[in-house]
Design a protein around this motif. Structure first.
Motif, PDB file in Angstrom:
ATOM      1  N   GLN A 263       0.824  -1.287  -0.048  1.00  0.00           N
ATOM      2  CA  GLN A 263      -0.232   0.033  -0.153  1.00  0.00           C
ATOM      3  C   GLN A 263       0.948   1.315   0.001  1.00  0.00           C
ATOM      4  O   GLN A 263       0.428   2.112  -0.688  1.00  0.00           O
ATOM      5  N   LYS A 264       1.876   1.332   0.578  1.00  0.00           N
ATOM      6  CA  LYS A 264       2.834   2.314   0.647  1.00  0.00           C
ATOM      7  C   LYS A 264       3.553   2.780  -0.501  1.00  0.00           C
ATOM      8  O   LYS A 264       3.566   3.775  -0.903  1.00  0.00           O
ATOM      9  N   VAL A 265       4.000   1.702  -1.134  1.00  0.00           N
ATOM     10  CA  VAL A 265       4.564   1.753  -2.351  1.00  0.00           C
ATOM     11  C   VAL A 265       3.566   2.357  -3.408  1.00  0.00           C
ATOM     12  O   VAL A 265       3.931   3.265  -4.134  1.00  0.00           O
ATOM     13  N   LEU A 266       2.406   1.527  -3.536  1.00  0.00           N
ATOM     14  CA  LEU A 266       1.455   1.975  -4.457  1.00  0.00           C
ATOM     15  C   LEU A 266       0.792   3.632  -4.173  1.00  0.00           C
ATOM     16  O   LEU A 266       0.695   4.349  -5.282  1.00  0.00           O
ATOM     17  N   THR A 267       0.555   3.860  -2.948  1.00  0.00           N
ATOM     18  CA  THR A 267       0.329   5.444  -2.679  1.00  0.00           C
ATOM     19  C   THR A 267       1.218   6.167  -2.899  1.00  0.00           C
ATOM     20  O   THR A 267       0.978   7.591  -2.995  1.00  0.00           O
ATOM     21  N   CYS A 268       2.581   5.897  -2.935  1.00  0.00           N
ATOM     22  CA  CYS A 268       3.541   6.771  -3.517  1.00  0.00           C
ATOM     23  C   CYS A 268       3.413   7.143  -4.854  1.00  0.00           C
ATOM     24  O   CYS A 268       4.465   7.883  -5.301  1.00  0.00           O
ATOM     25  N   HIS A 269       2.357   6.555  -5.476  1.00  0.00           N
ATOM     26  CA  HIS A 269       2.468   7.081  -6.846  1.00  0.00           C
ATOM     27  C   HIS A 269       1.000   7.823  -7.176  1.00  0.00           C
ATOM     28  O   HIS A 269       0.663   7.908  -8.171  1.00  0.00           O
ATOM     29  N   VAL A 270       0.484   8.097  -6.066  1.00  0.00           N
ATOM     30  CA  VAL A 270      -0.824   8.829  -6.055  1.00  0.00           C
ATOM     31  C   VAL A 270      -0.885  10.147  -5.478  1.00  0.00           C
ATOM     32  O   VAL A 270      -0.358  10.389  -4.271  1.00  0.00           O
ATOM     33  N   VAL A 271      -1.428  11.137  -6.066  1.00  0.00           N
ATOM     34  CA  VAL A 271      -1.693  12.560  -5.535  1.00  0.00           C
ATOM     35  C   VAL A 271      -3.173  12.904  -5.547  1.00  0.00           C
ATOM     36  O   VAL A 271      -3.683  12.445  -6.251  1.00  0.00           O
ATOM     37  N   GLY A 272      -3.432  13.455  -4.442  1.00  0.00           N
ATOM     38  CA  GLY A 272      -4.980  13.991  -4.387  1.00  0.00           C
ATOM     39  C   GLY A 272      -5.184  15.109  -4.954  1.00  0.00           C
ATOM     40  O   GLY A 272      -5.936  16.224  -4.408  1.00  0.00           O
ATOM     41  N   THR A 273      -5.251  15.331  -6.089  1.00  0.00           N
ATOM     42  CA  THR A 273      -5.529  16.273  -6.985  1.00  0.00           C
ATOM     43  C   THR A 273      -5.704  15.823  -8.722  1.00  0.00           C
ATOM     44  O   THR A 273      -5.178  14.748  -8.981  1.00  0.00           O
ATOM     45  N   ASN A 274      -6.064  16.712  -9.254  1.00  0.00           N
ATOM     46  CA  ASN A 274      -6.119  16.521 -11.000  1.00  0.00           C
ATOM     47  C   ASN A 274      -5.018  17.205 -11.321  1.00  0.00           C
ATOM     48  O   ASN A 274      -5.107  18.358 -11.633  1.00  0.00           O
ATOM     49  N   ALA A 275      -3.959  16.719 -11.749  1.00  0.00           N
ATOM     50  CA  ALA A 275      -2.634  17.416 -12.087  1.00  0.00           C
ATOM     51  C   ALA A 275      -2.268  17.180 -13.631  1.00  0.00           C
ATOM     52  O   ALA A 275      -1.664  16.033 -13.648  1.00  0.00           O
ATOM     53  N   LEU A 276      -2.615  17.687 -14.426  1.00  0.00           N
ATOM     54  CA  LEU A 276      -2.273  17.600 -15.854  1.00  0.00           C
ATOM     55  C   LEU A 276      -0.723  18.085 -16.000  1.00  0.00           C
ATOM     56  O   LEU A 276      -0.350  18.869 -15.316  1.00  0.00           O
ATOM     57  N   SER A 277      -0.291  17.510 -17.019  1.00  0.00           N
ATOM     58  CA  SER A 277       1.368  17.958 -17.244  1.00  0.00           C
ATOM     59  C   SER A 277       1.719  19.192 -17.423  1.00  0.00           C
ATOM     60  O   SER A 277       2.737  19.841 -16.903  1.00  0.00           O
ATOM     61  N   GLY A 278       0.701  20.083 -18.292  1.00  0.00           N
ATOM     62  CA  GLY A 278       1.009  21.686 -18.215  1.00  0.00           C
ATOM     63  C   GLY A 278       1.064  22.227 -16.824  1.00  0.00           C
ATOM     64  O   GLY A 278       1.743  23.263 -16.550  1.00  0.00           O
ATOM     65  N   ALA A 279       0.361  21.722 -15.934  1.00  0.00           N
ATOM     66  CA  ALA A 279       0.205  22.248 -14.428  1.00  0.00           C
ATOM     67  C   ALA A 279       1.377  21.925 -13.772  1.00  0.00           C
ATOM     68  O   ALA A 279       2.008  22.691 -12.946  1.00  0.00           O
ATOM     69  N   ILE A 280       1.853  20.677 -13.819  1.00  0.00           N
ATOM     70  CA  ILE A 280       2.905  20.104 -13.484  1.00  0.00           C
ATOM     71  C   ILE A 280       4.339  21.177 -13.794  1.00  0.00           C
ATOM     72  O   ILE A 280       5.043  21.505 -12.953  1.00  0.00           O
ATOM     73  N   MET A 281       4.371  21.495 -15.255  1.00  0.00           N
ATOM     74  CA  MET A 281       5.482  22.043 -15.581  1.00  0.00           C
ATOM     75  C   MET A 281       5.623  23.565 -15.121  1.00  0.00           C
ATOM     76  O   MET A 281       6.640  23.993 -14.952  1.00  0.00           O
ATOM     77  N   THR A 282       4.323  24.026 -15.165  1.00  0.00           N
ATOM     78  CA  THR A 282       3.955  25.274 -14.369  1.00  0.00           C
ATOM     79  C   THR A 282       4.487  25.443 -13.041  1.00  0.00           C
ATOM     80  O   THR A 282       5.242  26.427 -12.859  1.00  0.00           O
ATOM     81  N   MET A 283       4.276  24.586 -12.131  1.00  0.00           N
ATOM     82  CA  MET A 283       4.715  24.341 -10.853  1.00  0.00           C
ATOM     83  C   MET A 283       6.263  24.362 -10.726  1.00  0.00           C
ATOM     84  O   MET A 283       6.978  24.919 -10.004  1.00  0.00           O
ATOM     85  N   VAL A 284       6.721  23.501 -11.727  1.00  0.00           N
ATOM     86  CA  VAL A 284       8.310  23.403 -11.634  1.00  0.00           C
ATOM     87  C   VAL A 284       8.739  24.769 -12.205  1.00  0.00           C
ATOM     88  O   VAL A 284       9.975  25.102 -11.398  1.00  0.00           O
ATOM     89  N   ASP A 285       8.436  25.354 -13.130  1.00  0.00           N
ATOM     90  CA  ASP A 285       8.792  26.562 -13.341  1.00  0.00           C
ATOM     91  C   ASP A 285       8.824  27.718 -12.334  1.00  0.00           C
ATOM     92  O   ASP A 285       9.624  28.463 -11.925  1.00  0.00           O
ATOM     93  N   ASP A 286       7.602  27.618 -11.476  1.00  0.00           N
ATOM     94  CA  ASP A 286       7.459  28.664 -10.424  1.00  0.00           C
ATOM     95  C   ASP A 286       8.354  28.227  -9.235  1.00  0.00           C
ATOM     96  O   ASP A 286       8.677  29.215  -8.437  1.00  0.00           O
ATOM     97  N   ASP A 287       8.703  27.156  -9.125  1.00  0.00           N
ATOM     98  CA  ASP A 287       9.861  26.697  -7.937  1.00  0.00           C
ATOM     99  C   ASP A 287      11.202  26.737  -8.440  1.00  0.00           C
ATOM    100  O   ASP A 287      12.082  26.013  -7.928  1.00  0.00           O
ATOM    101  N   MET A 288      11.380  27.479  -9.658  1.00  0.00           N
ATOM    102  CA  MET A 288      12.617  27.528 -10.178  1.00  0.00           C
ATOM    103  C   MET A 288      13.302  26.206 -10.725  1.00  0.00           C
ATOM    104  O   MET A 288      14.708  26.031 -10.416  1.00  0.00           O
ATOM    105  N   GLY A 289      12.508  25.124 -11.085  1.00  0.00           N
ATOM    106  CA  GLY A 289      13.013  24.074 -11.933  1.00  0.00           C
ATOM    107  C   GLY A 289      12.947  22.742 -11.248  1.00  0.00           C
ATOM    108  O   GLY A 289      13.198  21.581 -11.620  1.00  0.00           O
ATOM    109  N   ALA A 290      12.501  22.791  -9.812  1.00  0.00           N
ATOM    110  CA  ALA A 290      12.073  21.473  -9.276  1.00  0.00           C
ATOM    111  C   ALA A 290      10.840  21.801  -8.318  1.00  0.00           C
ATOM    112  O   ALA A 290      10.923  22.616  -7.424  1.00  0.00           O
ATOM    113  N   HIS A 291       9.863  20.927  -8.472  1.00  0.00           N
ATOM    114  CA  HIS A 291       8.653  21.143  -7.576  1.00  0.00           C
ATOM    115  C   HIS A 291       8.414  19.954  -6.712  1.00  0.00           C
ATOM    116  O   HIS A 291       8.298  18.688  -7.247  1.00  0.00           O
TER     117      HIS A 291
END
Length: 195
Positions: free
Chosen positions: A113-141
């Motif tokens: 359960q621990k391994v599998l839930t380390c692959h799950v986030v409680g939100t709907n995050a499309l790739s564009g949103a993830i890239m934006t968060m990475v940019d906002d955090d200067m390259g790593a989010h």
């Protein structure tokens, strides 16, 4: 149990963020229902939930078996939203010999359960949103998962990478597979809790 369900949901949501890999098969990139790529040779329907779609992918039979063994089917069929970083069978094959069989044993259900839930986030995050968060955090989010792991999201070109707390890096090979209760991002390496 409610807390575990919440943690699992959040971890899965995060675990699948990324962009399509140029190494993906052309047939896997063809649209099904006009918006989603095919995954594992099967159409992925945006009006079906994560489990309903995952069971049809020939590339995710190990993940589906693990989700069943961990008792997480009902959670991932729930309302969500979830972002799931879905490791392929080949990703599970990269683990040491016997690791998957060991995790699937009933006595190791909590670890699975621990391994599998380390692959799950409680939100709907499309790739564009993830890239934006990475940019906002200067390259790593940092991405906190439902399993209590924190993944570090980065990207290069159109490829999103996730690094677990052990330094293992997983690349999103098929991104933005929309589900009725979130999104799946297919990844090429299993992410593990801190050891």
């Amino acid at each position: 149990m409610k807390l575990l369900a919440t943690v699992v949901a959040m971890t899965t949501a995060l675990a699948i963020t990324g962009c399509s890999s140029s190494g993906a098969k052309e047939s896997d990139m063809m649209a099904s229902n006009d918006t989603n790529p095919m995954v594992g040779g099967a159409p992925m329907y945006a009006d079906k939930n994560i489990i309903e779609n995952a069971v049809n992918s020939k590339d995710h039979t190990t993940l589906v078996a693990a989700v069943k063994a961990a008792g997480l089917v009902d959670t991932l069929q729930g309302e969500g939203p979830f972002t799931v970083f879905a490791p392929t069978n080949a990703a599970f094959d990269k683990l040491p010999d016997g690791a998957v069989a060991n995790l699937l044993k009933p006595e190791n259900k909590a670890a699975l359960q621990k391994v599998l839930t380390c692959h799950v986030v409680g939100t709907n995050a499309l790739s564009g949103a993830i890239m934006t968060m990475v940019d906002d955090d200067m390259g790593a989010h940092p991405v906190p998962t439902l399993g209590g792991c924190t993944l570090m999201a980065t990207y290069k070109g159109d490829k999103i990478m996730l690094e677990d707390e052990n330094g293992r890096i997983s690349t999103v090979t098929i991104a933005d597979v929309k589900q009725s209760n979130g999104v799946i991002h297919v990844v090429d390496t299993v992410l593990l809790p801190k050891q």
